[in-house]
Enzyme design. Structure first.
Site, PDB file in Angstrom:
ATOM      1  N   ILE A 229      46.349  65.585 -10.206  1.00 21.51           N
ATOM      2  CA  ILE A 229      45.899  64.209  -9.989  1.00 21.51           C
ATOM      3  C   ILE A 229      47.008  63.237 -10.397  1.00 21.51           C
ATOM      4  CG2 ILE A 229      44.172  62.496 -10.685  1.00 21.51           C
ATOM      5  CD1 ILE A 229      42.271  64.838 -11.243  1.00 21.51           C
ATOM      6  N   ARG A 230      47.246  62.229  -9.595  1.00 25.68           N
ATOM      7  CA  ARG A 230      48.254  61.227  -9.917  1.00 25.68           C
ATOM      8  C   ARG A 230      47.931  60.559 -11.251  1.00 25.68           C
ATOM      9  NH1 ARG A 230      49.836  63.056  -5.407  1.00 25.68           N
ATOM     10  NH2 ARG A 230      50.987  61.834  -3.862  1.00 25.68           N
TER      11      ARG A 230
ATOM     12  N   ASP B 151      56.942  69.998 -25.782  1.00 25.88           N
ATOM     13  CA  ASP B 151      58.160  69.259 -26.090  1.00 25.88           C
ATOM     14  C   ASP B 151      58.650  68.556 -24.833  1.00 25.88           C
ATOM     15  OD1 ASP B 151      60.275  68.315 -27.544  1.00 25.88           O
ATOM     16  OD2 ASP B 151      61.409  70.191 -27.533  1.00 25.88           O
TER      17      ASP B 151
END
Length: 571
Positions: free
Chosen positions: A317-318, A370
């Site tokens: 999903i954007r 990270d």
């Protein structure tokens, strides 16, 4: 009389060596912090060691400005400086790190607008020959006697000022664990046991990391040590599975403190143990994250030269804050902060960057990925899909510069590619895998909270699944310390308009509402609530907040509870 180019080269090398001594001083202090159970100091050391690079870099660049105006020098001038610097690095035990420091100086002077092999070490100046300094970083142990005698020899070599709670019991556990892992034929065939000389410290644990070699196979050989009740040492586990070692060196954990003057040799040894780990990941794992970024970029350029697929929008999903894309054949995603955010996101661009810095500086407890920050990162324009370029220009035009041949991203983050949890749950049909993923999602949120961090936006699209099936959080634009939120219980009322009149501040959080949005499908909501009901209560979060306020540091084991030795209370 030295030339000005020689003086500049010397000054940069002096800056690097000063930085490395500083780095080593913090790293070598890990042993004492471990022995004395100085866990708060351990967390401070994590932040300090990351911060010192930028300080050393600033100091070095300032020294150069005292000698000349770097901006007014020609490419030919810097080419000569590079050559002089390369000569000074002959036989230098950390030459590869020194090259990265040199690149950082040039990057700072030119604001990362010049990436030129003539004046920088875009490629390494030489090929490192692994094994040359192996004797300086490895202890070998006699395997001709009994398993017990070998284990005793190991514990006698790696000494600590803190006494063992029950050393004999520890030796018996180690003996039994290895005999359980290897059958008689395998034990008889063991010809070498090697352990790295530097002890690997992280959090409340210390690790002796090595390998056990047989004619037909080589296994990891990792002894995990803990401080019991802040007063005694105890062997917690013997790990011989590749998966365990890979998770210990995972990208969602804080960097190790491992004191060595030969980082390239240590990384080469680790690479043999973990061939699936990239070289740059291992440099980062032992704290040399800046050089890890350099090695990543070299690896990235090499990969581009060997492939022809195009950069495209990443699956999932954007995001509302980040535009995310990837190269399908490569194992990272690229994240760019958008120019504007919707009203539902009450954060600024600088606040988002600060959230990412917070995660970088803290213990990620195996649950937060990270990220690595780059400026003026260049992509070949021909390799960028038209739809992606259009989208980037639509949502992040302030951060994008397009030339005839390149797409230059002024600021971006790079992060390990994972399977978005929402996509996994949409496509997975195995009930056991779904159950495990939802269970680990709950554990992930709990462990982040135990680390005194509130994840903020906990929609399942903001979590990923590693190849080992571990759930990792990777969206940080709403992350904050636990004391920056007020956890409240929803009012109980028969009035349907009670919520409309409730006084709510931006810092207020109502955990009872979590069940409605962490996961989507009703059956998944019910499963999460069944497995981790406390996540939906204000009491759980208030208690976690109180624990965080005490400053007590939690221990997060990177291996399964089943791998731990069952300790008796004998003294």
């Amino acid at each position: 009389m030295p030339t000005i180019q020689e003086k500049i080269a010397y000054q940069i090398l002096f800056g690097f060596e000063k930085n490395y001594r500083w780095f080593c001083r913090i790293t070598s202090g890990a042993k004492q912090r471990f022995e004395q159970a100085q866990w708060k100091a351990t967390q401070f050391a994590i932040k300090e060691r990351i911060s010192i690079y930028e300080q050393s870099l600033s100091d070095t660049v300032a020294e150069l400005y005292n000698l000349l105006n770097p901006h007014k020098q020609s490419t030919a001038f810097w080419h000569e400086v590079k050559q002089q610097y390369a000569e000074q690095l002959n036989q230098h035990p950390q030459y590869e790190l020194a090259e990265t420091f040199y690149n950082s100086v040039i990057g700072r002077i030119y604001k990362h607008q010049k990436i030129d092999e003539d004046i920088m070490f875009v490629l390494p100046s030489r090929c490192y020959i692994a094994g040359r300094d192996k004797h300086k970083i490895v202890n070998s142990f006699d395997t001709s006697g009994t398993v017990g005698s070998m284990m005793a020899s190991i514990l006698s070599i790696y000494r600590f000022s803190i006494p063992y709670k029950n050393k004999q019991s520890d030796l018996e556990h180690l003996d039994a664990a290895l005999r359980q892992r290897l059958n008689r034929r395998q034990l008889a065939s063991v010809h070498t046991v090697e352990i790295l000389k530097p002890v690997f410290y992280r959090g409340k644990a210390a690790y002796l990391i090595g390998r056990i070699c047989m004619p037909d196979e080589t296994l990891p050989f990792v002894i995990a040590l803990l401080v019991k009740d802040d007063t005694h040492l105890q062997v917690d586990a013997l790990l011989t599975d590749n998966k365990d070692l890979s998770v210990i060196f995972g990208f969602a954990r804080a960097y190790f403190m491992a004191d060595t003057l030969y980082p390239a040799e240590v990384v080469a040894f680790l690479q043999e143990l973990m061939p699936n780990k990239k070289n740059f990941e291992l440099y980062m794992a032992i704290g040399h994250y800046k050089h890890g970024k350099t090695v990543f970029y070299r690896n990235f350029l090499k990969h581009l030269g060997e492939t022809d697929d195009k950069f495209t929008v990443a699956p999932g999903i954007r995001g509302l804050v980040m535009a995310v894309f990837h190269l399908p054949s490569y194992g990272v995603v690229f994240k760019i902060i958008k120019d504007e955010f919707p009203e539902s996101k009450s954060v600024t661009r600088e606040q988002v960057k600060e959230c990412y810095r917070l995660v970088k500086m803290t213990d990620r407890v195996g649950r937060m990925a990270d990220t690595h920050e780059y400026v003026n990162f260049r992509l070949p324009k021909e390799r960028v899909e038209d739809d992606l370029l259009k989208e980037l220009l639509d949502v992040a035009s302030k951060n994008i510069e397009v030339t005839d041949n390149e797409v230059i991203i002024k600021h971006l983050y790079i992060e390990r590619k994972m399977t978005p949890l929402n996509l996994f749950l949409q496509t997975e049909t195995d009930p056991t895998k779904i159950y495990n993923a939802i269970d680990d999602l709950g554990l992930c949120i709990k462990q982040i909270a135990a680390a005194n961090i509130f994840p903020g936006d906990m929609l399942h699209k903001n979590f990923g699944l590693t190849r080992h099936g571990r759930v990792i959080f990777y969206d940080y634009d709403e992350i904050c310390w636990m004391n920056q939120r007020t956890f409240r219980t929803l009012p109980k009322s028969d009035d349907p308009f009670a919520m409309d009149t409730l006084s709510v501040s931006p810092e207020d959080v109502f955990p009872e509402q979590f069940e409605h949005f962490i996961v989507g499908k009703r059956e998944l909501k019910d499963l999460l609530k069944k497995l981790h009901p406390e996540l939906m209560t204000a009491e759980f979060w208030i208690e976690a907040q109180k624990k965080g306020a005490t400053g007590e540091v939690q221990h997060f084991s990177p291996y399964a509870e089943s791998k731990r030795f069952h300790q008796s209370d004998e003294s």
